[in-house]
Enzyme design. Structure first.
Site, PDB file in Angstrom:
ATOM      1  N   VAL A 193       1.270  -1.165  -0.319  1.00 22.87           N
ATOM      2  CA  VAL A 193      -0.262   0.215  -0.044  1.00 22.87           C
ATOM      3  C   VAL A 193       0.945   1.209  -0.249  1.00 22.87           C
ATOM      4  CG1 VAL A 193      -1.940   1.888   1.190  1.00 22.87           C
ATOM      5  CG2 VAL A 193      -2.000  -1.238   1.514  1.00 22.87           C
ATOM      6  N   CYS A 194       0.508   2.145  -0.769  1.00 21.90           N
ATOM      7  CA  CYS A 194       0.952   3.602  -0.960  1.00 21.90           C
ATOM      8  C   CYS A 194       2.835   3.053  -1.053  1.00 21.90           C
ATOM      9  CB  CYS A 194       0.641   4.463   0.702  1.00 21.90           C
ATOM     10  SG  CYS A 194       1.471   5.991   0.265  1.00 21.90           S
ATOM     11  N   THR A 195       3.645   3.877  -0.335  1.00 21.39           N
ATOM     12  CA  THR A 195       4.689   3.377  -0.331  1.00 21.39           C
ATOM     13  C   THR A 195       5.417   2.457   0.013  1.00 21.39           C
ATOM     14  OG1 THR A 195       5.501   4.875   1.781  1.00 21.39           O
ATOM     15  CG2 THR A 195       5.656   6.301   0.075  1.00 21.39           C
TER      16      THR A 195
END
Length: 319
Positions: free
Chosen positions: A104-106
């Protein structure tokens, strides 16, 4: 039905919503279909971690104590900028053993550091796509989608996109009806398909600097069924049509016509997803005028007709 263990990796500086958002989706699915998921959290040493917002999360165990999960969830957050080398080493060794690897995300940055995204297509938060591509040239970074699937690895864009990805995984594991039930219970405004852009029309275009053009943008969003021709919009901005068209594109990055098309398409999609209004009614309310005009717009932009698009969100009742 096999039970799938979902293990979320915790570390200092993790983004709390990257963890709790997807886990709430899987927990909701477990409520709908008992025995479908087992949720676990673990940090390197089993110690509590402090999230980027200051919350403290207490893991169930240390990573070394956890058996290989079905789904390994790697969240993002400020802690991915200078991660503990032990975490990278653990991911490099243990992440490939999971049947499904999700970031998720970074969190995609952690996977890339561990060499797990080399030769694969992936995405991350739009603000970090360039950095990911620059530091890891072996990764095929796509900055546009909400999430990307490449084999058993799935990467998602910023924060709430992890919820979209988790809903897609629940639909894959169980069925569409369960995923939609979970989405409704979480009051998710729009369950987005993976190939949808990270930004809506209003966010993908820049906000105009001048107030008359800002007012035109607001008017388009609030009145998609109005006369939104260049001439009509120029009159609202008290500019000549030629001056208005040039100024609008210069300040927003898109032409007035393209902006109107995006807003109308999004409005129609929301009505098809969230209401039972007929296709003809939706076409009028969204400014298309006729169902055929809306059908052409959907096929061109999404590759699917409005009726089929609605069926994806409102499947027929089971016999």
């Amino acid at each position: 039905m096999p039970q799938r263990t979902v293990l979320a990796v915790l570390f200092d500086g993790v983004q709390s919503l990257d963890v709790t958002g997807p886990l709430e989706v899987f927990a909701g699915a477990e409520t709908c279909a008992p025995g479908s998921y087992r949720l676990r959290t673990a940090s390197l040493d089993g110690a509590p971690v402090r999230t980027s917002s200051g919350l403290t999360l207490v893991p169930d165990a240390a990573l070394a104590e956890e058996p290989d999960p079905h789904t390994l969830l790697v969240p993002g957050g400020a802690g991915t900028r200078r991660p503990d080398p032990r975490l990278t080493d653990w991911l490099r060794t243990h992440a490939p053993r999971a049947e499904r690897l999700v970031s998720v995300c970074t969190g995609a940055v952690l996977l890339a550091r561990a060499g797990l995204l080399d030769g694969r297509r992936a995405t991350t938060h739009w603000a970090y796509c360039d950095t990911l591509a620059r530091h890891h040239p072996a990764v095929d970074v796509d900055p546009d989608p909400v999430y990307v699937r490449d084999g058993h690895i799935a990467t998602s864009a910023g924060v709430t996109c992890g919820i979209d990805l988790a809903l897609a995984l629940v639909e894959e594991d169980l069925d569409r009806r369960t995923a939609l039930t979970v989405a409704r219970h979480l009051v998710v405004f729009l369950r987005r398909p993976g190939n949808q852009a990270q930004f809506s029309a209003q966010l993908s275009a820049q906000t105009a600097r001048r107030e008359p053009l800002q007012e035109v943008q607001r008017y388009i969003t609030e009145h998609p069924d109005a006369d939104l021709s260049v001439e009509a919009l120029a009159a609202r901005a008290t500019l000549s049509p030629r001056h208005f068209a040039r100024a609008f594109q210069a300040e927003t990055g898109v032409t007035p016509g393209r902006y109107v098309d995006r807003v109308r398409l999004e409005h129609a999609r929301r009505l098809l997803e969230d209401t039972t209004d007929g296709v003809e009614e939706v076409s009028r309310a969204s400014g298309y005028g006729t169902p055929e005009a809306m059908r052409r717009a959907f096929v061109k932009a999404l590759g699917v007709a409005p009726a089929e698009y609605r069926r994806r969100f409102h499947p027929a009742p089971a016999p």
